[in-house]
Design a protein around this motif. Structure first.
Motif, short mmCIF file in Angstrom:
data_model
loop_
_atom_site.label_atom_id
_atom_site.label_comp_id
_atom_site.label_asym_id
_atom_site.label_seq_id
_atom_site.Cartn_x
_atom_site.Cartn_y
_atom_site.Cartn_z
N VAL A 162 -17.58 -4.03 -21.43
CA VAL A 162 -16.11 -3.89 -21.42
C VAL A 162 -15.69 -2.99 -20.27
CG1 VAL A 162 -14.10 -3.02 -22.68
CG2 VAL A 162 -15.87 -4.30 -23.89
N PHE A 163 -16.38 -1.87 -20.10
CA PHE A 163 -16.05 -0.94 -19.03
C PHE A 163 -16.24 -1.56 -17.65
CE2 PHE A 163 -17.51 2.37 -16.02
CZ PHE A 163 -16.34 3.11 -15.93
N LEU A 164 -17.36 -2.22 -17.44
CA LEU A 164 -17.65 -2.80 -16.12
C LEU A 164 -16.66 -3.89 -15.74
CD1 LEU A 164 -21.56 -3.03 -16.26
CD2 LEU A 164 -20.17 -1.33 -15.07
N ILE A 165 -16.27 -4.70 -16.70
CA ILE A 165 -15.34 -5.79 -16.39
C ILE A 165 -13.90 -5.29 -16.27
CG2 ILE A 165 -14.24 -7.83 -17.43
CD1 ILE A 165 -16.97 -8.80 -18.25
N ASN A 166 -13.49 -4.43 -17.20
CA ASN A 166 -12.08 -4.01 -17.22
C ASN A 166 -11.75 -2.94 -16.18
OD1 ASN A 166 -11.83 -5.76 -19.32
ND2 ASN A 166 -11.48 -4.22 -20.89
N HIS A 167 -12.77 -2.15 -15.77
CA HIS A 167 -12.48 -1.02 -14.89
C HIS A 167 -13.21 -1.06 -13.55
CE1 HIS A 167 -10.14 1.14 -17.95
NE2 HIS A 167 -11.00 0.62 -18.81
N LEU A 168 -14.28 -1.85 -13.44
CA LEU A 168 -15.00 -1.92 -12.17
C LEU A 168 -15.01 -3.34 -11.59
CD1 LEU A 168 -18.06 0.46 -12.80
CD2 LEU A 168 -15.83 0.98 -11.80
N GLU A 226 -26.47 -5.61 -15.30
CA GLU A 226 -26.14 -4.18 -15.15
C GLU A 226 -26.15 -3.49 -16.50
OE1 GLU A 226 -26.10 -1.83 -12.36
OE2 GLU A 226 -24.63 -3.23 -11.55
N ALA A 227 -25.51 -4.11 -17.49
CA ALA A 227 -25.46 -3.51 -18.83
C ALA A 227 -26.84 -3.44 -19.45
CB ALA A 227 -24.51 -4.31 -19.72
N GLU A 228 -27.69 -4.41 -19.13
CA GLU A 228 -29.06 -4.45 -19.66
C GLU A 228 -29.85 -3.22 -19.23
OE1 GLU A 228 -31.79 -6.27 -22.14
OE2 GLU A 228 -29.83 -7.08 -21.64
N VAL A 229 -29.64 -2.78 -18.01
CA VAL A 229 -30.31 -1.58 -17.50
C VAL A 229 -29.72 -0.32 -18.11
CG1 VAL A 229 -30.78 -0.19 -15.43
CG2 VAL A 229 -30.96 -2.69 -15.33
N LEU A 230 -28.40 -0.22 -18.11
CA LEU A 230 -27.72 0.99 -18.55
C LEU A 230 -27.88 1.27 -20.04
CD1 LEU A 230 -24.43 0.67 -16.46
CD2 LEU A 230 -26.27 2.32 -16.13
N GLU A 231 -27.98 0.22 -20.86
CA GLU A 231 -28.07 0.43 -22.31
C GLU A 231 -29.29 1.25 -22.70
OE1 GLU A 231 -30.38 -3.33 -24.27
OE2 GLU A 231 -28.37 -3.72 -23.55
N HIS A 232 -30.34 1.22 -21.87
CA HIS A 232 -31.57 1.95 -22.17
C HIS A 232 -31.54 3.39 -21.66
CE1 HIS A 232 -33.43 -1.73 -23.57
NE2 HIS A 232 -33.25 -2.32 -22.41
N THR A 233 -30.51 3.75 -20.91
CA THR A 233 -30.53 5.06 -20.25
C THR A 233 -29.41 5.99 -20.70
OG1 THR A 233 -29.23 4.19 -18.39
CG2 THR A 233 -31.64 4.10 -18.19
N VAL A 234 -28.28 5.46 -21.14
CA VAL A 234 -27.15 6.33 -21.50
C VAL A 234 -27.34 6.92 -22.90
CG1 VAL A 234 -25.55 5.14 -19.98
CG2 VAL A 234 -25.76 4.42 -22.37
N SER A 235 -26.75 8.07 -23.12
CA SER A 235 -26.88 8.76 -24.41
C SER A 235 -25.84 8.28 -25.41
CB SER A 235 -26.72 10.27 -24.20
OG SER A 235 -25.38 10.56 -23.83
N ASP A 236 -26.07 8.62 -26.67
CA ASP A 236 -25.09 8.31 -27.71
C ASP A 236 -23.78 9.06 -27.46
OD1 ASP A 236 -26.85 6.63 -29.03
OD2 ASP A 236 -27.60 8.20 -30.36
N LEU A 237 -23.88 10.28 -26.94
CA LEU A 237 -22.67 11.05 -26.63
C LEU A 237 -21.84 10.32 -25.58
CD1 LEU A 237 -20.91 13.60 -26.75
CD2 LEU A 237 -22.44 14.63 -25.03
N PHE A 238 -22.50 9.83 -24.54
CA PHE A 238 -21.80 9.08 -23.50
C PHE A 238 -21.10 7.85 -24.09
CE2 PHE A 238 -21.65 5.57 -20.51
CZ PHE A 238 -21.02 6.13 -19.41
N ILE A 239 -21.83 7.11 -24.93
CA ILE A 239 -21.27 5.88 -25.51
C ILE A 239 -20.09 6.18 -26.42
CG2 ILE A 239 -21.77 4.07 -27.20
CD1 ILE A 239 -22.64 3.40 -24.35
#
Length: 217
Positions: free
Chosen positions: A81-87, A97-110
């Motif tokens: 949602v973020f990548l499409i709506n804001h980038l 892109e989301a496939e890579v990021l989902e494994h690296t970002v924290s729960d706090l970030f999400i």
């Protein structure tokens, strides 16, 4: 939890949506891994009680596994949602892109990303975004391949596979498009639809990844 294990759990979840029995062979085919590698990973996931297995359905996610998969899809879909709506990513570009990021970002970030996006409930491909701690229960579950009644439908969800998204883009068939189901051929296993003043015959192998909602009236 390693990204590799997480990908296996997502693979089992995705296969369960379209297949009655999940085997090592089907997992190996989908993930393009060797049979010995899949067999070894299945042993680890069973030992960690992330999956279960029986003779009728093959592999199933355990409750623990379902919880982990829901968290992964929550991350993946909020990032989409973020990548499409804001980038300004396209629906076809966004998955990798989301496939890579989902494994690296924290729960706090999400959690903060979810708040920033004003708590969206579906992703750009129509998939449900579970809230924190919820299991993933898809809002849209009727596939085109299971549809027999002719008439007007709306395309409300697609599996976000790169090849599938490329196919849909080539045919200018987008999420929320209104389609008319004109013919179902049980022998050929094809579904003929019309939209944007043109017709398209879709094979079962693709129709099982497209989700529709009947338009009443």
């Amino acid at each position: 939890m390693t990204p590799n294990k997480e990908d296996y759990l997502k693979c089992i979840h995705e296969l369960r949506e379209t297949e009655e029995k999940i085997s090592n062979k089907r997992i190996a085919e989908k993930m393009q891994f060797s049979a010995p590698a899949v067999s070894e990973m299945m042993k680890k996931l069973l030992a960690e009680k992330l999956i279960e297995k029986n003779s009728k359905t093959g592999y199933l996610l355990s409750e623990k596994g379902q919880t982990m998969v829901a968290g992964l899809y929550r991350k993946h879909r909020l990032i989409e949602v973020f990548l499409i709506n804001h980038l300004n990513y396209s629906p076809k570009e966004v998955h990798e892109e989301a496939e890579v990021l989902e494994h690296t970002v924290s729960d706090l970030f999400i959690n903060r990303l979810e708040s920033f996006l004003d708590y969206p409930r579906v992703c750009p491909h129509g998939g449900t975004i579970p809230k924190e701690g919820e299991l993933l229960i898809e809002k849209y579950t009727q596939t085109l391949s299971s549809t027999q009644e002719l008439g007007a439908y709306r395309l409300v969800r697609v599996h976000d596979y790169f090849q599938l998204l490329h196919y849909l883009e080539n045919h200018q068939l987008a999420i929320q498009e209104t389609i008319e189901l004109l013919d179902v051929d049980p022998f050929a296993q094809t579904f003929t639809i019309s939209f944007l003043e043109k017709e398209l015959t879709i094979p079962h192998s693709i129709a099982q990844h497209l989700y529709v909602e009947k338009i009443n009236g």
